[in-house]
Design an enzyme around this catalytic site. Sequence first.
Site, mmCIF file in Angstrom:
data_model
loop_
_atom_site.group_PDB
_atom_site.id
_atom_site.type_symbol
_atom_site.label_atom_id
_atom_site.label_comp_id
_atom_site.label_asym_id
_atom_site.label_seq_id
_atom_site.Cartn_x
_atom_site.Cartn_y
_atom_site.Cartn_z
ATOM 1 N N ASP A 86 1.839 32.841 -35.171
ATOM 2 C CA ASP A 86 2.735 34.151 -35.438
ATOM 3 C C ASP A 86 1.702 34.993 -35.981
ATOM 4 O OD1 ASP A 86 5.050 33.061 -35.673
ATOM 5 O OD2 ASP A 86 4.955 32.557 -37.310
ATOM 6 N N LYS B 18 -0.155 36.915 -30.747
ATOM 7 C CA LYS B 18 -1.356 36.529 -29.422
ATOM 8 C C LYS B 18 -0.319 37.588 -29.139
ATOM 9 C CE LYS B 18 0.215 31.915 -30.579
ATOM 10 N NZ LYS B 18 0.483 32.336 -31.986
ATOM 11 N N GLY C 165 7.745 32.097 -31.290
ATOM 12 C CA GLY C 165 8.430 33.437 -30.733
ATOM 13 C C GLY C 165 6.881 34.491 -31.041
ATOM 14 N N HIS C 166 6.631 34.955 -29.572
ATOM 15 C CA HIS C 166 5.801 35.563 -29.106
ATOM 16 C C HIS C 166 6.714 37.455 -29.166
ATOM 17 C CE1 HIS C 166 3.411 32.360 -27.709
ATOM 18 N NE2 HIS C 166 3.424 32.653 -28.482
ATOM 19 N N GLN D 207 1.544 28.797 -30.928
ATOM 20 C CA GLN D 207 1.001 28.249 -32.738
ATOM 21 C C GLN D 207 -0.662 28.394 -32.911
ATOM 22 O OE1 GLN D 207 2.645 25.603 -29.940
ATOM 23 N NE2 GLN D 207 4.061 27.017 -30.536
ATOM 24 N N THR E 156 2.445 20.841 -35.220
ATOM 25 C CA THR E 156 3.133 20.432 -34.131
ATOM 26 C C THR E 156 2.865 19.408 -32.883
ATOM 27 O OG1 THR E 156 4.519 22.008 -32.132
ATOM 28 C CG2 THR E 156 1.531 22.511 -32.093
ATOM 29 N N ARG F 159 12.513 31.797 -40.651
ATOM 30 C CA ARG F 159 12.562 31.632 -42.493
ATOM 31 C C ARG F 159 11.159 32.884 -42.934
ATOM 32 N NH1 ARG F 159 10.706 25.509 -40.918
ATOM 33 N NH2 ARG F 159 10.160 26.777 -39.001
HETATM 34 P P1 GDP Z 1 2.531 35.483 -32.728
HETATM 35 O O1 GDP Z 1 3.346 34.315 -32.643
HETATM 36 O O2 GDP Z 1 1.044 34.945 -32.505
HETATM 37 O O3 GDP Z 1 3.207 36.575 -30.993
HETATM 38 O O4 GDP Z 1 3.184 36.169 -33.508
HETATM 39 P P2 GDP Z 1 4.864 37.012 -34.085
HETATM 40 O O5 GDP Z 1 5.016 37.776 -32.694
HETATM 41 O O6 GDP Z 1 5.505 35.545 -33.790
HETATM 42 O O7 GDP Z 1 4.713 37.163 -35.417
HETATM 43 C C1 GDP Z 1 3.355 39.481 -35.623
HETATM 44 C C2 GDP Z 1 4.397 39.929 -35.811
HETATM 45 O O8 GDP Z 1 3.573 41.115 -36.483
HETATM 46 C C3 GDP Z 1 5.466 40.820 -34.853
HETATM 47 O O9 GDP Z 1 6.212 40.790 -35.651
HETATM 48 C C4 GDP Z 1 4.498 41.582 -33.816
HETATM 49 O O10 GDP Z 1 5.536 42.780 -33.909
HETATM 50 C C5 GDP Z 1 3.711 41.944 -34.639
HETATM 51 N N1 GDP Z 1 2.451 42.994 -34.704
HETATM 52 C C6 GDP Z 1 1.794 42.514 -34.550
HETATM 53 N N2 GDP Z 1 0.273 43.064 -34.545
HETATM 54 C C7 GDP Z 1 0.456 43.952 -35.392
HETATM 55 C C8 GDP Z 1 -0.014 44.739 -36.458
HETATM 56 O O11 GDP Z 1 -1.389 44.919 -35.776
HETATM 57 N N3 GDP Z 1 0.922 45.428 -37.076
HETATM 58 C C9 GDP Z 1 1.649 45.138 -37.784
HETATM 59 N N4 GDP Z 1 1.906 45.677 -38.911
HETATM 60 N N5 GDP Z 1 2.635 44.416 -37.009
HETATM 61 C C10 GDP Z 1 1.389 43.578 -35.884
HETATM 62 P P1 IMO Z 2 3.670 30.893 -32.322
HETATM 63 O O1 IMO Z 2 3.255 30.705 -30.566
HETATM 64 C C1 IMO Z 2 4.312 29.065 -36.340
HETATM 65 C C2 IMO Z 2 5.020 25.320 -36.368
HETATM 66 C C3 IMO Z 2 6.870 24.859 -37.204
HETATM 67 C C4 IMO Z 2 6.121 24.021 -38.421
HETATM 68 C C5 IMO Z 2 5.112 22.755 -37.620
HETATM 69 C C6 IMO Z 2 6.218 21.743 -36.378
HETATM 70 O O2 IMO Z 2 4.911 32.161 -32.308
HETATM 71 O O3 IMO Z 2 2.761 31.368 -33.019
HETATM 72 P P2 IMO Z 2 7.771 22.155 -34.376
HETATM 73 O O4 IMO Z 2 9.159 22.292 -34.195
HETATM 74 O O5 IMO Z 2 6.777 22.837 -33.603
HETATM 75 O O6 IMO Z 2 8.145 20.137 -34.408
HETATM 76 O O7 IMO Z 2 6.870 22.373 -36.112
HETATM 77 O O8 IMO Z 2 5.260 24.013 -36.472
HETATM 78 N N1 IMO Z 2 5.039 26.214 -36.032
HETATM 79 C C7 IMO Z 2 4.756 27.060 -35.886
HETATM 80 N N2 IMO Z 2 4.394 28.153 -36.615
HETATM 81 N N3 IMO Z 2 4.434 29.904 -35.606
HETATM 82 C C8 IMO Z 2 4.730 29.440 -34.357
HETATM 83 O O9 IMO Z 2 4.287 29.374 -32.497
HETATM 84 C C9 IMO Z 2 5.080 27.594 -34.619
HETATM 85 N N4 IMO Z 2 5.244 26.596 -33.813
HETATM 86 C C10 IMO Z 2 5.215 25.907 -34.006
HETATM 87 O O10 IMO Z 2 7.147 26.036 -38.365
HETATM 88 O O11 IMO Z 2 5.867 23.915 -39.623
HETATM 89 MG MG MG Z 3 5.151 33.961 -33.684
#
Ligand code: GDP
Ligand code: IMO
Ligand code: MG
Length: 427
Positions: A13, A16, A40-41, A225, A240, A304
């Site tokens: 998270d 990416k 979740g991206h 991840q 994971t 969560r």
């Molecule tokens: P990923 O799994 O690495 O792709 O990241 P996620 O999408 O799960 O979580 C990143 C969250 O931060 C998302 O809701 C993005 O829209 C948000 N985000 C990304 N870059 C920035 C930033 O520079 N500032 C803020 N405030 N939000 C950001």
């Molecule tokens: P992105 O690509 C954050 C975490 C889960 C749990 C552990 C194992 O969005 O960054 P799993 O279902 O993979 O067996 O769970 O890994 N986890 C993540 N945490 N971002 C993710 O993906 C994750 N993918 C798995 O919360 O702790």
């Molecule tokens: Mg994510």
Amino acid sequence: MSNVVIIGAQWGDEGKGKIVDLLAPEVNVVARYNGGNNAGHTVIVNGQKYILHLIPSAILHNDTLCLIGNGVVMDGAVMAAEMDALASKGVDVSPARLKISYKTHIIMPYHKALDQAREKSRGGNKIGTTGRGIGPCYEDKAARIGIRAADFLQPELMRAKIERALVEKNALLTGLFGLKAISVDEVMAEMLPVAERFAPYLADVGGEITAALQAGRSIMFEGAQGVHLDIDHGTYPYVTSSNAITGAAAVGTGISPACLDRVVGIAKAYTTRVGGGPFPTELLDENGEYLRQTGAEYGATTGRPRRCGWLDVVLLRETARLCGLTDIALTKLDVLSGLKELKICTAYTFKGRTLQFPPQEEDALAQVVPLYETLPGWDADISHARRWEELPPQAQGYINRIEELTGVRATLISVGPDRDATIRRDL
Ligand code: GDP
Ligand code: IMO
Ligand code: MG
């Protein structure tokens, strides 16, 4: 741009999705190489939010070919729903733009049932998985009883494999977990439409990438991840079930590691983690709550609340070492605005020693004491900054210090979720 690998530098998270979307116009092909719909991206384009779980975040760019590598585990129903949602917004998700490796393993209903049953049975010791069947699917891959996308072309063979797998799965589901047995007919009823839908998407992903490279095109490898969730190098067992380091990009798509040029570690300007496991810089006070609220730190897959804490450079150093980072993309810097002081964890103490890298013994990370350096914060809203010079000196100082401590240059600085809320420094 040369070929680039996108790595989650922390516990996932990190942003990416945003960075992949941002860099996508500079490459021709984007390949996902690990994980499944545990990811979740989030991508925000013109105020519209897309959350992608399986399809590369570059799908929103019409000219990019998107590939799902063999290192990914795919839930057919989730993939179909994601494609339908994109198609309804006018995005082309035809086989001309999106291809799936023959070797991609498929998440089956019994994988999800086992993942959830196991977590439930762990009581207070939960890993906190996403419950999407990720672990059990990779287990079957290693046990050589997995169902692969190639099996979509031979439904009879697929049926026979499922029937064999179910013998063990049902023994566990009924005998150990007291659940209902799953029949081969119900699994096939779910899988046949999936097989039919995705058969036209099958491709030799490694071959596609090699051909693109030979034609002078450039490739981005999209990771899911983060390094500290890596099955080998993460905070085992709170990890994971796939690899998330640079090497996984080669293994998970079927190409030579020699064509991986740049490795961009996406790092949040602070640290978050979802699920169980050690987190040395976790903040359980009002600063942690401030980061969660200001950064909207709630999981994109499960909703969560994410655990929040100060930036941990010990983890980033380890990431740089394991992955050969050439660049850092530092995200969510805007979230730190308004905090009077910022702390960076520069080392740990553990059993009387000072450590620059995480200790290797199991569970040791839960026992380390972080050593902090305190830096001044800034008040100004930086979300409109587009050039380095527009950042307050304290923010520049914070980034400079991260670069010094990690030995890696922060070539991208993200100050908001939108594509354009980014400061670029020569990537
Ligand atoms: P990923 O799994 O690495 O792709 O990241 P996620 O999408 O799960 O979580 C990143 C969250 O931060 C998302 O809701 C993005 O829209 C948000 N985000 C990304 N870059 C920035 C930033 O520079 N500032 C803020 N405030 N939000 C950001
Ligand atoms: P992105 O690509 C954050 C975490 C889960 C749990 C552990 C194992 O969005 O960054 P799993 O279902 O993979 O067996 O769970 O890994 N986890 C993540 N945490 N971002 C993710 O993906 C994750 N993918 C798995 O919360 O702790
Ligand atoms: Mg994510």
